[in-house]
Design a protein around this motif. Structure first.
Motif, PDB file in Angstrom:
ATOM      1  N   ALA A 358       0.829  -1.205   0.000  1.00  0.00           N
ATOM      2  CA  ALA A 358       0.000   0.000   0.000  1.00  0.00           C
ATOM      3  C   ALA A 358       0.863   1.254   0.000  1.00  0.00           C
ATOM      4  CB  ALA A 358      -0.933  -0.007   1.211  1.00  0.00           C
ATOM      5  N   LEU A 359       1.880   1.291   0.870  1.00  0.00           N
ATOM      6  CA  LEU A 359       2.767   2.453   0.929  1.00  0.00           C
ATOM      7  C   LEU A 359       3.525   2.645  -0.384  1.00  0.00           C
ATOM      8  CD1 LEU A 359       4.154   1.869   4.539  1.00  0.00           C
ATOM      9  CD2 LEU A 359       2.513   3.621   3.835  1.00  0.00           C
ATOM     10  N   GLU A 361       2.511   1.667  -3.400  1.00  0.00           N
ATOM     11  CA  GLU A 361       1.569   2.133  -4.421  1.00  0.00           C
ATOM     12  C   GLU A 361       1.355   3.639  -4.296  1.00  0.00           C
ATOM     13  OE1 GLU A 361       0.475   0.590  -6.896  1.00  0.00           O
ATOM     14  OE2 GLU A 361       0.473  -1.547  -6.487  1.00  0.00           O
ATOM     15  N   LEU A 362       1.239   4.138  -3.063  1.00  0.00           N
ATOM     16  CA  LEU A 362       1.025   5.565  -2.860  1.00  0.00           C
ATOM     17  C   LEU A 362       2.233   6.392  -3.301  1.00  0.00           C
ATOM     18  CD1 LEU A 362      -0.754   5.503   0.619  1.00  0.00           C
ATOM     19  CD2 LEU A 362      -1.789   6.128  -1.578  1.00  0.00           C
ATOM     20  N   SER A 423      -4.219   1.843  -8.361  1.00  0.00           N
ATOM     21  CA  SER A 423      -3.137   1.706  -7.380  1.00  0.00           C
ATOM     22  C   SER A 423      -3.538   2.303  -6.035  1.00  0.00           C
ATOM     23  CB  SER A 423      -1.872   2.399  -7.889  1.00  0.00           C
ATOM     24  OG  SER A 423      -1.354   1.756  -9.028  1.00  0.00           O
ATOM     25  N   VAL A 424      -4.189   3.467  -6.081  1.00  0.00           N
ATOM     26  CA  VAL A 424      -4.585   4.109  -4.836  1.00  0.00           C
ATOM     27  C   VAL A 424      -5.768   3.375  -4.209  1.00  0.00           C
ATOM     28  CG1 VAL A 424      -5.261   6.292  -3.775  1.00  0.00           C
ATOM     29  CG2 VAL A 424      -3.713   6.291  -5.724  1.00  0.00           C
ATOM     30  N   ALA A 427      -4.240   0.619  -2.310  1.00  0.00           N
ATOM     31  CA  ALA A 427      -3.666   1.128  -1.062  1.00  0.00           C
ATOM     32  C   ALA A 427      -4.754   1.357  -0.022  1.00  0.00           C
ATOM     33  CB  ALA A 427      -2.895   2.417  -1.332  1.00  0.00           C
ATOM     34  N   ARG A 428      -5.853   1.979  -0.443  1.00  0.00           N
ATOM     35  CA  ARG A 428      -6.946   2.243   0.494  1.00  0.00           C
ATOM     36  C   ARG A 428      -7.520   0.950   1.056  1.00  0.00           C
ATOM     37  NH1 ARG A 428     -12.642   5.496  -0.820  1.00  0.00           N
ATOM     38  NH2 ARG A 428     -13.822   4.599   0.881  1.00  0.00           N
ATOM     39  N   VAL A 451      -1.480   8.141   6.106  1.00  0.00           N
ATOM     40  CA  VAL A 451      -1.847   6.748   6.387  1.00  0.00           C
ATOM     41  C   VAL A 451      -1.794   6.567   7.894  1.00  0.00           C
ATOM     42  CG1 VAL A 451      -1.239   4.320   6.062  1.00  0.00           C
ATOM     43  CG2 VAL A 451      -0.896   5.955   4.188  1.00  0.00           C
TER      44      VAL A 451
END
Length: 460
Positions: A358-359, A361-362, A423-424, A427-428, A451
């Motif tokens: 997730a991190l 992707e952000l 991608s986001v 992450a979400r 986050v």
């Protein structure tokens, strides 16, 4: 059961509740005006109350807490320990913590007079400039009401009926150790939403005021449960059928995209090697190759979502180590981007290991938005008063394009944003699966992606 130990986490049948995780749910939900919290231990009760109160204070609401099962001083002490400046809030009048018995029973319980008092209190709050009123009550005061508990239920349903358009959010607190099963069953029917074991639940057993008064009180629990059982079973069947159809479509489309894009890329590679392709043709081939690779990447992300997001495996993770690895990979893949990390030596969270993805992707999405040389700052604030670890990505320029930001700010995917924001969205989903939250702020002073992940409850 009155205690003066506000930090006691007693109760073998209780659960550990993080105020920050509860707050995440309260922030993202469309709250009704009347909720109930059912708890087994004092620690569980006050963790939920803390999240509810803190959010109200930050939103500029007038917050009223009516204590009974706990002494008012014990509630104040707990809120202070949780990072709420109780004394300052009380001095301004925004927060009041009072004795429930004195409020409800000083001259004997009169439902109509109590409702009128609430209405006057709301009017006074609005005149004082507050954005709303937030009320929390420990409902053990109802033990002192003469007659059946149904008198209190009638009062709560009348509150729903008379306060439909009033900017008030009320949370009634019920101790599962103090109230019997029949009373709890009745109380469930009079609240739109319920907080139980740290989870905000839409209440399928809720009975609206007009229906409640038409049939003169709450239904028998057994009849209500049978009715809801049938409705839930039908809903579950509908969901399973829909998921089956979506799964088939997803597999077919993803398989076709991967295979067809692989074939297309092979042909494009042959064209690049062909000496008969001129410069204009080479540019077109390069553009087509970029599009094909993006579609292939999209198919891989879809496969990842299907394989991993249904499995939640919370572990103790050092987020500082995760950030360092992600920053290093981001700089390696985007030569125009520098990532500056400000983090303690260690910062432990309780999250699914996929939070590293997730991190990444952000940061990758943010790096892709960079126009020229760019510096991204990543800071880590460990174990804040709400028992969350905050990871902030900041920069002077816009961090994400508008369509991609919708994955953070919105609740639905739209046809214009479904590709660029995947991608986001991933992450979400990962962050929320880890009981955390993802926020985006864009101001003239700077932009921030935050986050928030829960801290572990205790050392192993």
């Amino acid at each position: 059961m009155t205690t003066n130990d506000p930090l006691g986490a007693g109760g073998s049948d209780g659960v550990d509740i993080l105020p920050g995780a509860v707050r995440t749910q309260l922030e993202s939900a469309d709250l009704g005006r009347h909720l109930a919290s059912f708890y087994r231990t004092q620690a569980e009760q006050l963790a939920v109350a803390t999240a509810f109160i803190r959010l109200g204070l930050e939103q500029g609401e007038h917050c009223l807490y009516f204590a009974d099962d706990n002494e008012p001083d014990a509630v104040r002490e707990y809120f202070e320990a949780a990072g709420i400046d109780v004394q300052a809030r009380q001095r301004t009048g925004q927060l009041r913590i009072e004795n429930a018995t004195e409020t409800y029973l000083e001259d004997g319980f009169d439902a109509d007079e109590t409702l009128q008092a609430f209405e006057r209190a709301v009017d006074d709050s609005m005149e004082a400039g507050y954005d709303g009123v937030r009320v929390l009550g420990e409902n053990t005061w109802s033990f002192e009401v003469d007659g059946a508990f149904d008198r209190v239920l009638d009062f709560e349903v009348s509150f729903d009926e008379r306060c439909r358009d009033v900017p008030v959010t009320a949370l009634c607190q019920y101790s599962l150790a103090r109230f019997d099963d029949a009373t709890i069953g009745k109380a469930i029917q009079t609240h739109e939403q319920i907080l139980y074991r740290g989870t905000l639940c839409e209440n399928p057993y809720y009975v609206p005021p007009e229906e409640y008064f038409e049939r003169d009180g709450p239904r028998q629990n057994s009849w209500l449960m049978l009715e809801q059982l049938q409705e839930l079973a039908q809903s579950r069947q509908d969901i399973e059928a829909r998921e089956q159809r979506l799964s088939v479509i997803n597999r077919v489309l993803r398989h076709n995209i991967r295979n067809d894009m692989s074939v297309l890329l092979g042909h494009l590679e042959l064209l690049v090697e062909d000496d008969h392709v001129d410069d204009v043709g080479a540019d077109s081939v390069e553009a087509a190759t970029d599009v094909a690779e993006q579609f292939l990447d999209l198919a891989e992300k879809a496969r990842y979502v299907e394989r991993t997001l249904d499995e939640f495996d919370p572990q103790r993770l050092d987020v500082t180590e995760l950030i360092d690895r992600v920053a290093e990979r981001t700089e390696a893949n985007a030569s125009n981007v520098t990532v500056q990390v400000d983090a303690p030596t260690t910062a432990t969270v309780s999250a699914d290991p996929d939070v590293e993805i997730a991190l990444e992707e952000l940061l990758t999405a943010t790096a892709a938005e960079a126009d020229g040389e760019r510096t991204l700052s990543v800071s880590v604030r460990p174990d804040t008063p709400d028992r969350m670890v905050h990871i902030d990505v900041t920069g002077s320029q816009r961090l994400l394009p508008e369509g991609t930001r919708h994955a953070i700010e919105g609740d639905r995917e739209t046809k214009l944003q479904h590709c660029e924001g995947l991608s986001v969205w991933i992450a979400r989903w990962i962050v929320e699966m880890s009981r955390g939250s993802l926020l985006y702020d864009e101001t003239p002073d700077g932009n921030r992606i935050r986050v928030s992940l829960p801290s572990p409850l205790a050392d192993p």
